[in-house]
Structure formats: structure tokens, C-alpha cells
Design a protein around this motif. Sequence first.
Motif: not given
Length: 207
Positions: A48-54, A135-139, A146-150, A155-159
Amino acid sequence: MLNKRFITFEGGEGSGKSTQIKILKNRLSKRHKVIITREPGGTKEAELIRNLLVKGKSNKWSGTTEVLLNFTARKDHVDKIILPSLKKNMWVLCDRFFDSTLAYQGYGRNVSEDLIKNLNRSLINNLKPKITFLFDIDPKVGLKRSKKRNNNELRYENMPLSYHKKIRNAYLDIAKKNKKRIKIIDASIDEDSISEIIWSFVQKELT
């Protein structure tokens, strides 16, 4: 407090952690009892807290509020899932843990590192994994993945991209300070090669 059967997976968005956790679980399960869990989340209440954060607007919480929400979820997760599983001699594979809070909120949003470490000490008794795979990757690449997946947890991807670059540098700095525990994985290489690298480290803990 360190437990050799506790392994965490860290990294930026879209780095491939979830895929590799499943592969490792399948290999370990041939000889051991294994549980996969995640943060924030892992228990009904922590989810439930996860939903608030992501989910929702990227600016809806301050960095300090995010830390407090993460630790509220983590306390419940550790008490109900992680510690009971370790006491049963199970292997616990966790998608994100304390290092995520340090990277995303500490370095990323300028929250006091002392506050984060004090909460870690007082709430979960400094519980640490034996191995952390970073796991190190070019952002840019990770965000595109991440945005390609369902994915409805964006929330964080949109930062801003600048924030995600900050996170990558934060993780690399944390890894530099914890060389014995944190193993850096080049997340741009193929899936099979990554799983073999991970297995080579985990096998050492099985002897």
C-alpha cells in the motif's frame, strides 16, 4: 547484522534486476528454499505504501517524506518477511533495499545521510545483505526500457533525466565505499552473461 543468505539487487530504472532475480531463484531453488521479495513492498501493508511512492505526480512528496515512507514499509517487510524467512534458513532475494533509499533520497534528493543511517540502525538493526548486485546502465537506456514495459508505476521514471544521472553516480559512489559487498554488473551486456556472473559470486556462498 549480516546474513549470507540475504542478497539484494540494486540499480536505476529499467536495469534488468527483476529478470535476473528470477533466473537466480530458479538456480538456487534446485538445492535450497528461496523467496523473492521487493521494496518498497513485500507485505500487504508495505505494498500500500509502495503505491503512494511509485504512482502519481513526481513532486508530491519531499525527499524526507519519501525516506519515512520507505522505512515504514521496510520495517514491516523486515519483521514479517525477511527475518522470518532467514530464520527458516531460506535464501531471500530482494529487489531493492537500503541502498536504494541512500541513492534515491540521500544523494538524489539531498536528505541527510545521517538520518537515513540512524533509521536503518534503530528500525532494522543495520540488517545488511551479504551480496548486493548493482546493475549499472545508462539512464537514457534504462528509462526507455522501463517506459516500454506494461508499467503503471512511473512516478520516478517521470522525474528529469538529470535526477537519474545523479542516481547512477550515487550508486557507483556507494559501491566504491562498499567494495566487499557490492558487485557492479554491466547491465548493457546480454542476459545469459549477466546470469553467469551473478551465479559465479553466489556459488562462493554455497560452499
